[in-house]
Motif scaffolding. Sequence first.
Motif, PDB file in Angstrom:
ATOM      1  N   THR A  81      -3.164   4.603  -9.362  1.00  0.00           N
ATOM      2  CA  THR A  81      -4.372   3.805  -9.173  1.00  0.00           C
ATOM      3  C   THR A  81      -4.669   2.559  -9.706  1.00  0.00           C
ATOM      4  O   THR A  81      -5.088   2.370 -10.560  1.00  0.00           O
ATOM      5  N   ASN A  84      -8.093   0.525 -10.667  1.00  0.00           N
ATOM      6  CA  ASN A  84      -9.173   1.564 -11.150  1.00  0.00           C
ATOM      7  C   ASN A  84      -9.611   1.142 -12.540  1.00  0.00           C
ATOM      8  O   ASN A  84      -8.858   1.264 -13.472  1.00  0.00           O
ATOM      9  N   LYS A  87      -9.643   3.545 -15.331  1.00  0.00           N
ATOM     10  CA  LYS A  87      -8.273   4.126 -16.057  1.00  0.00           C
ATOM     11  C   LYS A  87      -8.253   3.347 -17.542  1.00  0.00           C
ATOM     12  O   LYS A  87      -7.848   3.929 -18.361  1.00  0.00           O
ATOM     13  N   TYR A 188     -12.190   9.423 -12.612  1.00  0.00           N
ATOM     14  CA  TYR A 188     -10.841   9.009 -12.759  1.00  0.00           C
ATOM     15  C   TYR A 188     -10.020  10.089 -13.263  1.00  0.00           C
ATOM     16  O   TYR A 188      -8.916  10.241 -12.771  1.00  0.00           O
ATOM     17  N   ASN A 190     -10.203  13.237 -12.187  1.00  0.00           N
ATOM     18  CA  ASN A 190      -9.888  13.699 -10.983  1.00  0.00           C
ATOM     19  C   ASN A 190     -10.124  15.146 -11.133  1.00  0.00           C
ATOM     20  O   ASN A 190      -9.101  15.772 -10.362  1.00  0.00           O
ATOM     21  N   ASN A 240     -13.379   4.807  -8.024  1.00  0.00           N
ATOM     22  CA  ASN A 240     -12.304   5.846  -8.094  1.00  0.00           C
ATOM     23  C   ASN A 240     -12.116   6.297  -6.555  1.00  0.00           C
ATOM     24  O   ASN A 240     -11.587   7.369  -6.330  1.00  0.00           O
ATOM     25  N   ASN A 243      -8.642   8.017  -5.778  1.00  0.00           N
ATOM     26  CA  ASN A 243      -8.506   9.380  -5.994  1.00  0.00           C
ATOM     27  C   ASN A 243      -9.218  10.215  -5.222  1.00  0.00           C
ATOM     28  O   ASN A 243      -8.876  11.284  -4.718  1.00  0.00           O
ATOM     29  N   SER A 811     -11.142   0.552  -3.923  1.00  0.00           N
ATOM     30  CA  SER A 811     -11.293   0.730  -5.453  1.00  0.00           C
ATOM     31  C   SER A 811     -11.408  -0.600  -6.250  1.00  0.00           C
ATOM     32  O   SER A 811     -12.087  -0.675  -7.323  1.00  0.00           O
TER      33      SER A 811
END
Length: 843
Positions: A81, A84, A87, A188, A190, A240, A243, A811
């Motif tokens: 990702t 993002n 993150k 994030y 997930n 996000n 994801n 994203s």
Amino acid sequence: MSKLKMNKSIPYITAIIIFLILSFAYFPDFLEGKKLSQHDKQTFQGSSKEIVDYNKKTGEHTLWTNSMFGGMPAYLISNHTPYNIAKYIHRYINGHSKLRPVNFIFIALLGFFIALLLFGVDPWLSIAGALAFGFSSYYLIIIEAGHLTKVSTIAYMPPIIAGVYYAYKKDKLKGSLVVMLFLALQLYRNHLQITFYTLLTALIYIIFEAVSSFKKKELKKFITASSFLTVGALVAVLVNFTNIATTFDYGKDSIRGKSELSLNKENQTSGLDKDYATAWSYGTLETFNLLIPNLYGGSSSGELSENSQMYKELKKLGVNSAGDIVKHMPTYWGPQSFTSGPVYIGAVLIFLFIFGLFIVKGNIKWWIVSATVLAILLAWGKHFMFLTDFFLDYFPGYNKFRTLSMILVIAEFTIPLLGIIAIKNIIDKKVSKKDALKALKWSVGIVSGIIIIFLINPGILSFKSETDAMWFIRSFGLKDDGSSQQLVNTFTSALAKDRASIFQADAWRSLGFILVTAALIWLFIIEKLKQTSLIIGLGVLILVDLWTIDKRYLNSDDFVAARKEKTPFKASKADEFILKDKNPDFRVLNLTVSPFNDASTSYFHKSIGGYHGAKMQRYQELITYGINHEINQLVNTLQSSTSEFEIQSTLMNLSILNMLNTKYFIISPDMLPIMNKYNLGNAWFVNEIKEVDNADEEIQAVNRFNPERTAIVDKRFKDQFFKFKKDSSASIKLIRYEPNKLEYKTNTNSNQLAVFSEIYYAKGWNAYLDGKLVPHFRADYVLRTMKIPEGQHTVIFKFEPVVWANATKVSLIGSILFILLILFGIFYEVKKRKTKASENTEK
């Protein structure tokens, strides 16, 4: 900084210091340089090995791996990702990964502390309250297990719910920004099951708030706050989106999607099968281990002392290793097939929760009670199928989740919350002394009464499990023919007595904590104890209560040398032999482990099996209705004969495993593997197509066919059928392997149909013939097939999922919006404070 501002900052600075000290203090072995050995982390290391190695080698990220279940998307293993923003915030908040597991406790403490502040709780009391969440037994148990995404997702849960409350009750902008921040962080990670429970809890509150606003004729205010929250939540989703979109897209083709098979239809939902979804259901009486930790024995692998009946019986029989044996006994006797420990919320906190039922008034109490009761009822799963069936069939997303008992994380949040709010109300004198004492009396009577009922009525609990006898037979190598029945009865009787003993010890323990907590509150109500002493006393009681139970399940025994933790699996003699094979792409079936619940094989090889909670639906069905049968065939042959001829004869008839290019079978880690000379290789040309009408016919057909000769194809692909005659001189060879790119060379004298021993997944794999995109379709239930024209050609398969490419762009947009909203919030707050300061100066 002015003295006033410094004084206001003291409790917050103190909170950070206390949380850091406690987080490090719980893990003294971490300070010695040791690392926590976590099963699920090792599983992740095994399942992600090919992904990680490819990234190290090329600097690129692969979205597909062939190391598990023949091949599957990497979305739910290690998704890439790049844009993002959450993150990077998550990594900053958690510190370096080298701080694990210390950082897990710290962020949980910090998250609940922030939540309590948003609920209007005094900072000092919020410190004590944070201990209730950060040291709850379930949280420590999943840290020990290595459920890393779940751990941090739970830690972000309290601020999200508190942010919703704050948006409606105090400041819609601040509350919405808090929700946006922590929901983005949670998404994030997930772990959508925990996010589902988070939003369910928030939704219940919003319903109460909507009804209250309607009654008070304040719907405009409610709608405005809801709109702010919606924007914040939407931006968190956009951040996000990589994801979320890939998970949703793949989910339809995983075991969490709807099956095409009509077999076992009564057990199916549009997601997981009911028996799989409800496998881990909390027992109805088991719920009381929220109050008494060893009510149902604790862990499936619990430790008994040398004073135990079990130890004494073993010593009578002259068993020298009795001390070691009793360290790993099935002390848990509840309805779950396995558990690492109870969801112990704490005797102190259960008491405070009951106290809160009398002390706290208004919607906040009824919201908390509603969410708590719903969580408990849904955690019962198969023991309360009326409600479970309703949610599985009609509540969007619910049937995608397994381990229904996990919903008790809601109770882990709501029970401490109500208890701390109750103490806040007592401190703030919102309740008269008379009413407070009356509530205290009733609370002591109710909670103590529950414990006493269990103590004086031992018949309520059996302390026996249906699996006890078989456990002793298997563990002690006894015969299952009745000849060992007397010995088994002796063992099961001794174990039942030990379970009763550890229950009684914990029941008296919980009763003691309740009485001390009640005494502390009583002294404060009658004004014999100051507020500071009450808060410190409660904090110490909560911490001691939870800490001592947590240490049963996460302690020094779980730590290993850092070197050992870094290399989770050691190659066996069989592994080393297979690793010498220069062929880049073949599969291995490891019969020394449970092949479909193990990732150690994937650490070294491309495995027929693996370990994942969302394997591809069709592959799981192939396991259930085909591969398992072939494994049993092989195991039976190996057990009954050592004849090479008989073994090879069996291998020749394993049509599914052969089409999956299973080249090696590991039957012992200390022996060379069995090499399968009947595996069909990376790709081959077939003689004919056998058309079937549906998935039912297809799964039946693959159990009785010759894959080298026939391709079984669903009629939905009929438009790609063509006439051909097999060219015996034709060749097809894999010349280049990467997990997300496969290159073949072909040479034929006429059009041929090639079957590739690679998993079919149309939502990403593209086939190119001499650089030109061409169609391919599915054969043999899970494999790829395509037309190969005459002549010499290059065939390349590339994994190019459009959903990932598009979602990554979304994203990026979400991350930009996220930053802009945060900057706007800071700007707005600074401006508001300056305006307020200016007004105060003018006055």
